[in-house]
Motif scaffolding. Sequence first.
Motif, mmCIF file in Angstrom:
data_model
loop_
_atom_site.group_PDB
_atom_site.id
_atom_site.type_symbol
_atom_site.label_atom_id
_atom_site.label_comp_id
_atom_site.label_asym_id
_atom_site.label_seq_id
_atom_site.Cartn_x
_atom_site.Cartn_y
_atom_site.Cartn_z
ATOM 1 N N UNK A 112 0.814 -1.197 0.000
ATOM 2 C CA UNK A 112 0.000 0.000 0.000
ATOM 3 C C UNK A 112 0.851 1.252 0.000
ATOM 4 N N UNK A 113 0.244 2.339 -0.444
ATOM 5 C CA UNK A 113 0.977 3.598 -0.562
ATOM 6 C C UNK A 113 0.005 4.752 -0.363
ATOM 7 N N UNK A 168 2.899 7.426 3.187
ATOM 8 C CA UNK A 168 4.133 6.638 3.210
ATOM 9 C C UNK A 168 3.773 5.271 2.656
ATOM 10 N N UNK A 169 4.751 4.350 2.668
ATOM 11 C CA UNK A 169 4.381 2.966 2.436
ATOM 12 C C UNK A 169 3.476 2.527 3.570
ATOM 13 N N UNK A 170 2.419 1.798 3.259
ATOM 14 C CA UNK A 170 1.410 1.508 4.280
ATOM 15 C C UNK A 170 0.717 0.177 3.993
ATOM 16 N N UNK A 171 -0.281 -0.139 4.827
ATOM 17 C CA UNK A 171 -1.105 -1.326 4.648
ATOM 18 C C UNK A 171 -1.803 -1.253 3.290
ATOM 19 N N UNK A 207 5.208 -15.002 6.395
ATOM 20 C CA UNK A 207 5.069 -13.558 6.601
ATOM 21 C C UNK A 207 3.705 -12.998 6.217
ATOM 22 N N UNK A 208 2.977 -13.694 5.382
ATOM 23 C CA UNK A 208 1.771 -13.123 4.806
ATOM 24 C C UNK A 208 0.579 -13.108 5.731
ATOM 25 N N UNK A 209 -0.379 -12.278 5.392
ATOM 26 C CA UNK A 209 -1.677 -12.241 6.075
ATOM 27 C C UNK A 209 -2.734 -11.993 5.016
ATOM 28 N N UNK A 210 -3.947 -12.379 5.340
ATOM 29 C CA UNK A 210 -5.001 -12.267 4.335
ATOM 30 C C UNK A 210 -5.780 -10.972 4.507
ATOM 31 N N UNK A 211 -6.498 -10.618 3.488
ATOM 32 C CA UNK A 211 -7.310 -9.417 3.433
ATOM 33 C C UNK A 211 -7.859 -9.311 2.029
ATOM 34 N N UNK A 212 -8.475 -8.190 1.723
ATOM 35 C CA UNK A 212 -9.112 -8.012 0.428
ATOM 36 C C UNK A 212 -8.566 -6.762 -0.251
ATOM 37 N N UNK A 213 -8.238 -6.885 -1.527
ATOM 38 C CA UNK A 213 -7.869 -5.731 -2.338
ATOM 39 C C UNK A 213 -9.146 -4.942 -2.625
ATOM 40 N N UNK A 214 -9.189 -3.688 -2.200
ATOM 41 C CA UNK A 214 -10.407 -2.895 -2.270
ATOM 42 C C UNK A 214 -10.250 -1.688 -3.182
ATOM 43 N N UNK A 215 -11.354 -1.274 -3.832
ATOM 44 C CA UNK A 215 -11.310 -0.026 -4.595
ATOM 45 C C UNK A 215 -10.923 1.139 -3.683
ATOM 46 N N UNK A 216 -10.097 2.016 -4.201
ATOM 47 C CA UNK A 216 -9.623 3.148 -3.399
ATOM 48 C C UNK A 216 -8.258 2.922 -2.801
ATOM 49 N N UNK A 217 -7.755 1.678 -2.845
ATOM 50 C CA UNK A 217 -6.387 1.418 -2.395
ATOM 51 C C UNK A 217 -5.407 1.872 -3.476
ATOM 52 N N UNK A 218 -4.305 2.471 -3.070
ATOM 53 C CA UNK A 218 -3.200 2.720 -3.983
ATOM 54 C C UNK A 218 -2.083 1.756 -3.621
ATOM 55 N N UNK A 219 -1.582 1.046 -4.611
ATOM 56 C CA UNK A 219 -0.592 -0.010 -4.401
ATOM 57 C C UNK A 219 0.634 0.236 -5.273
ATOM 58 N N UNK A 220 1.780 -0.199 -4.789
ATOM 59 C CA UNK A 220 3.018 -0.159 -5.553
ATOM 60 C C UNK A 220 3.446 -1.589 -5.852
ATOM 61 N N UNK A 221 3.582 -1.905 -7.121
ATOM 62 C CA UNK A 221 3.931 -3.244 -7.562
ATOM 63 C C UNK A 221 5.439 -3.278 -7.814
ATOM 64 N N UNK A 222 6.133 -4.188 -7.140
ATOM 65 C CA UNK A 222 7.595 -4.150 -7.029
ATOM 66 C C UNK A 222 8.288 -5.247 -7.851
ATOM 67 N N UNK A 223 9.522 -4.933 -8.248
ATOM 68 C CA UNK A 223 10.414 -5.967 -8.772
ATOM 69 C C UNK A 223 11.860 -5.562 -8.540
ATOM 70 N N UNK A 224 12.645 -6.502 -8.057
ATOM 71 C CA UNK A 224 14.103 -6.391 -8.115
ATOM 72 C C UNK A 224 14.624 -7.686 -8.718
ATOM 73 N N UNK A 225 15.419 -7.574 -9.749
ATOM 74 C CA UNK A 225 15.973 -8.744 -10.427
ATOM 75 C C UNK A 225 17.497 -8.634 -10.464
#
Length: 418
Positions: free
Chosen positions: A345-346, A349-352, A364-382
Amino acid sequence: MANFDWHAERSDLSNIALLDRAPESEGIDLRAVRLYRLGRVRQKMAEYGVDAVILCDPVNIRYATGTRNMQVFSMRNAPSRYLLLTANRSILFEFTGCLHLGEGYETVDEVRPAKTASFVAAGPGIGDREQAWAIEMGDLVTELAGKGATLGLERLNAGVAIALKALGFRIVDAQKPVEMARAIKSAEEMKCINASLRATETGVGKLREAIRPGLTENQLWSVLHQSIIEQNGDYCETRLLSAGQRTNPWFQETAGYVIGENELIALDTDVVGCHGYYSDFSRTFHSGPGRPTRDQKQLYKVAHEQVHYNMDILKPGMSFRDYADRAWNIPERYYANRYYLSAHGCGMTGEYPYLYHHGDFPDAGYDGIVEPGMTLCVESYIGEEGGTQGVKLEQQVLVTDTGIELLSRFPFEESMLD
């Protein structure tokens, strides 16, 4: 303890909140933004049975009220300014001499001088200071929320929290209601996010134009800082620009390394920009003067594929577990050096929420629902373990009712994708 109001004799400060009408605010109803955010915090407090919260994190104070003051200083000197929030009362305790900065906000009912309960401020008398602080705040919480109220705390030193507990309050963590409030953005709030992103993209464009062999990482990184500050942004939260062999592994902080010819330069913006909103996208550049090598292109194309694949599967109503199960499978040769998150989330700051890779979800993971109105940052390091270079890419998106909307518009490098 002495408290001074250095501006008590001045009469020209009552409308100081109106000074936020800078160019980046054009077309944004900031009053509506502030009231929406305050309402979100109160909504979540009620939902989780929290009668009052004392917020010390300056990011959360800004979220709930719109007020900004010495944000970095406040992060390491808690509680030096703090907010008491109940269902119908908002009292900002502002740093010595700074009460005028909280005036004029519809989200703040009253501004009072803060009494800093830290060892730096109190020295050997810290125990007495904490006790007095807790008694004063306890009396106020009781007056506003009732005896034995459920009180949410964050970032307070242990002595204060222990003293408040001893006064009979039910102490809970304030993070949950605040983080859950921040997770969903309003349409007006999105205008602030886009203003911050456009300013950051301007800064990254200047940084890209400045790239040349012989420049140090610090010199190059400073180009972004100058641009952000001159556009009324705040600061870069991390030091994540590295070049050459320092691009692998990731998280090597910007330093005096001299950029060589034909090296990769990886950047994660992590900018707390206009209106305090986080602009978080990553790009990797090539220093020239020659063309990128086949190996450099391969790393870049793999990272590009990961980001876009995971963007394509994001949808409203998807569970965090389902996202992890369906996300792009990282090739074994790059797995050890993977970025620690698949997406996050973003907001300010970086957030839930944190969305983890499939392999990391069980631990490490936990469950929840991706909801409208969330802003997310999709990551990659290769980058291969033990390798000599790596690529960092990241995109910021908004979850809509039907899918996602791309927010970060800075282009990728055509020379790395041809």
